[in-house]
Scaffold this motif. Sequence first.
Motif, PDB file in Angstrom:
ATOM      1  N   LEU A 103       0.830  -1.199   0.000  1.00 39.60           N
ATOM      2  CA  LEU A 103       0.000   0.000   0.000  1.00 39.60           C
ATOM      3  C   LEU A 103       0.867   1.252   0.000  1.00 39.60           C
ATOM      4  CD1 LEU A 103      -2.873  -0.899   2.511  1.00 39.60           C
ATOM      5  CD2 LEU A 103      -3.091  -0.533   0.049  1.00 39.60           C
ATOM      6  N   ALA A 104       1.929   1.230   0.801  1.00 37.41           N
ATOM      7  CA  ALA A 104       2.835   2.379   0.843  1.00 37.41           C
ATOM      8  C   ALA A 104       3.500   2.592  -0.514  1.00 37.41           C
ATOM      9  CB  ALA A 104       3.886   2.166   1.927  1.00 37.41           C
ATOM     10  N   ARG A 105       3.877   1.504  -1.172  1.00 37.20           N
ATOM     11  CA  ARG A 105       4.526   1.621  -2.476  1.00 37.20           C
ATOM     12  C   ARG A 105       3.549   2.135  -3.536  1.00 37.20           C
ATOM     13  NH1 ARG A 105       6.695  -3.663  -5.578  1.00 37.20           N
ATOM     14  NH2 ARG A 105       4.436  -3.992  -5.645  1.00 37.20           N
ATOM     15  N   TYR A 106       2.337   1.622  -3.515  1.00 37.08           N
ATOM     16  CA  TYR A 106       1.352   2.016  -4.526  1.00 37.08           C
ATOM     17  C   TYR A 106       1.019   3.507  -4.444  1.00 37.08           C
ATOM     18  CZ  TYR A 106       0.381  -2.983  -5.194  1.00 37.08           C
ATOM     19  OH  TYR A 106       0.476  -4.336  -5.452  1.00 37.08           O
ATOM     20  N   ARG A 107       0.954   4.053  -3.230  1.00 35.38           N
ATOM     21  CA  ARG A 107       0.523   5.437  -3.055  1.00 35.38           C
ATOM     22  C   ARG A 107       1.684   6.437  -3.038  1.00 35.38           C
ATOM     23  NH1 ARG A 107      -3.209   3.647  -5.182  1.00 35.38           N
ATOM     24  NH2 ARG A 107      -4.755   2.389  -4.063  1.00 35.38           N
ATOM     25  N   PHE A 108       2.903   5.964  -3.059  1.00 32.06           N
ATOM     26  CA  PHE A 108       4.052   6.863  -3.036  1.00 32.06           C
ATOM     27  C   PHE A 108       3.996   7.820  -4.226  1.00 32.06           C
ATOM     28  CE2 PHE A 108       8.396   7.929  -4.297  1.00 32.06           C
ATOM     29  CZ  PHE A 108       8.892   8.418  -3.103  1.00 32.06           C
ATOM     30  N   PRO A 109       4.302   9.114  -4.040  1.00 31.07           N
ATOM     31  CA  PRO A 109       4.870   9.757  -2.844  1.00 31.07           C
ATOM     32  C   PRO A 109       3.838  10.232  -1.838  1.00 31.07           C
ATOM     33  CG  PRO A 109       4.775  11.333  -4.613  1.00 31.07           C
ATOM     34  CD  PRO A 109       4.253  10.038  -5.189  1.00 31.07           C
ATOM     35  N   ASP A 110       2.553   9.946  -2.083  1.00 30.85           N
ATOM     36  CA  ASP A 110       1.516  10.375  -1.134  1.00 30.85           C
ATOM     37  C   ASP A 110       1.462   9.428   0.055  1.00 30.85           C
ATOM     38  OD1 ASP A 110       0.729  12.481  -2.797  1.00 30.85           O
ATOM     39  OD2 ASP A 110      -0.578  11.143  -3.964  1.00 30.85           O
ATOM     40  N   LYS A 111       0.895   9.911   1.147  1.00 26.90           N
ATOM     41  CA  LYS A 111       0.594   9.059   2.295  1.00 26.90           C
ATOM     42  C   LYS A 111      -0.584   8.152   1.929  1.00 26.90           C
ATOM     43  CE  LYS A 111       3.210  11.138   5.612  1.00 26.90           C
ATOM     44  NZ  LYS A 111       4.020  10.533   6.674  1.00 26.90           N
ATOM     45  N   VAL A 112      -0.667   7.011   2.589  1.00 31.31           N
ATOM     46  CA  VAL A 112      -1.706   6.042   2.233  1.00 31.31           C
ATOM     47  C   VAL A 112      -3.085   6.502   2.693  1.00 31.31           C
ATOM     48  CG1 VAL A 112      -2.478   3.654   2.442  1.00 31.31           C
ATOM     49  CG2 VAL A 112      -0.031   4.165   2.332  1.00 31.31           C
ATOM     50  N   VAL A 113      -3.176   7.083   3.878  1.00 33.03           N
ATOM     51  CA  VAL A 113      -4.484   7.463   4.422  1.00 33.03           C
ATOM     52  C   VAL A 113      -4.512   8.959   4.736  1.00 33.03           C
ATOM     53  CG1 VAL A 113      -4.996   5.194   5.381  1.00 33.03           C
ATOM     54  CG2 VAL A 113      -3.741   6.847   6.763  1.00 33.03           C
ATOM     55  N   PRO A 114      -5.704   9.546   4.784  1.00 37.64           N
ATOM     56  CA  PRO A 114      -5.825  10.961   5.113  1.00 37.64           C
ATOM     57  C   PRO A 114      -5.277  11.283   6.507  1.00 37.64           C
ATOM     58  CG  PRO A 114      -7.865  10.138   4.171  1.00 37.64           C
ATOM     59  CD  PRO A 114      -6.998   8.945   4.446  1.00 37.64           C
ATOM     60  N   LYS A 115      -4.997  12.539   6.714  1.00 37.43           N
ATOM     61  CA  LYS A 115      -4.387  12.997   7.961  1.00 37.43           C
ATOM     62  C   LYS A 115      -5.205  12.615   9.180  1.00 37.43           C
ATOM     63  CE  LYS A 115      -2.300  17.126   9.988  1.00 37.43           C
ATOM     64  NZ  LYS A 115      -2.013  18.584   9.777  1.00 37.43           N
ATOM     65  N   SER A 116      -6.536  12.611   9.046  1.00 37.97           N
ATOM     66  CA  SER A 116      -7.405  12.340  10.189  1.00 37.97           C
ATOM     67  C   SER A 116      -7.252  10.922  10.745  1.00 37.97           C
ATOM     68  CB  SER A 116      -8.867  12.578   9.795  1.00 37.97           C
ATOM     69  OG  SER A 116      -9.254  11.692   8.745  1.00 37.97           O
ATOM     70  N   LEU A 117      -6.681  10.007   9.948  1.00 38.62           N
ATOM     71  CA  LEU A 117      -6.523   8.615  10.400  1.00 38.62           C
ATOM     72  C   LEU A 117      -5.070   8.238  10.685  1.00 38.62           C
ATOM     73  CD1 LEU A 117      -9.016   6.596   8.147  1.00 38.62           C
ATOM     74  CD2 LEU A 117      -9.064   6.811  10.635  1.00 38.62           C
ATOM     75  N   ARG A 118      -4.154   9.134  10.445  1.00 33.08           N
ATOM     76  CA  ARG A 118      -2.741   8.762  10.568  1.00 33.08           C
ATOM     77  C   ARG A 118      -2.350   8.412  11.995  1.00 33.08           C
ATOM     78  NH1 ARG A 118      -0.643  13.444   6.408  1.00 33.08           N
ATOM     79  NH2 ARG A 118      -1.746  12.577   4.595  1.00 33.08           N
ATOM     80  N   GLY A 119      -2.908   9.119  12.958  1.00 35.26           N
ATOM     81  CA  GLY A 119      -2.609   8.790  14.353  1.00 35.26           C
ATOM     82  C   GLY A 119      -3.097   7.400  14.727  1.00 35.26           C
ATOM     83  N   THR A 120      -4.268   7.037  14.222  1.00 35.39           N
ATOM     84  CA  THR A 120      -4.820   5.708  14.496  1.00 35.39           C
ATOM     85  C   THR A 120      -3.924   4.618  13.928  1.00 35.39           C
ATOM     86  OG1 THR A 120      -7.084   6.558  14.476  1.00 35.39           O
ATOM     87  CG2 THR A 120      -6.809   4.196  14.142  1.00 35.39           C
TER      88      THR A 120
END
Length: 217
Positions: A103-120
């Motif tokens: 998932l990280a590779r597919y979405r690079f250079p973007d983050k995989v999930v929106p900011k609101s879920l990154r802490g989770t």
Amino acid sequence: MREVFQQELREVRERLVEIAGLVADSIDNATRAFNESNVSLAETVIADDAKIDAAAAELDELAINILARQQPVARDLRVVVSALRISASLERMGDMSEHIAQLARYRFPDKVVPKSLRGTFKEMGALDVEIARKLVELLETEDVAIAEHIRNEDDKIDALHLSVFDKVLGETWKGEAIDTVDATLASRYHERFADHAVSISKKVQYLATGDWVQADD
């Protein structure tokens, strides 16, 4: 012959610990790749999954040979059969790490999930890494207290997993369709990783005490 057999059983246990260590490194790298959008680390996790698969296959071959040649009984039989099942769970844990890294590779250079879920997801990843490290210790020591700790940490991951679904299905969710899919998949991979660890911990607890731990659900 008995000494050779006991040495083979020790080798089975040592190989399980070795594979668990590879899995712990894998989930550690996968969660960092996921949270940091580190494509190089993601590629490392994906490539290294073949090492986990190969180690699990070699252990399975050793266990099957022991069953064929030594015909173990009682606890020795349980050790060998459990090793086969634990090996399968460890291999699946490696697959979950690989999926997270993909998932990280597919979405690079973007983050995989929106900011609101990154802490989770950062919290879920940290819990998975802790569980994986504890699993190595459990396989080394058969300390049932560690097995209980793993089960408790899994409860925390289950709660976070449910919170992800509440978030993406809620009226305030602003993510795109791809964000919803990514968050759902990533949460499931984290949750399944921990579930396999709990399954292993139950088997080790059974070997240590002779008592089977029933599933909570």
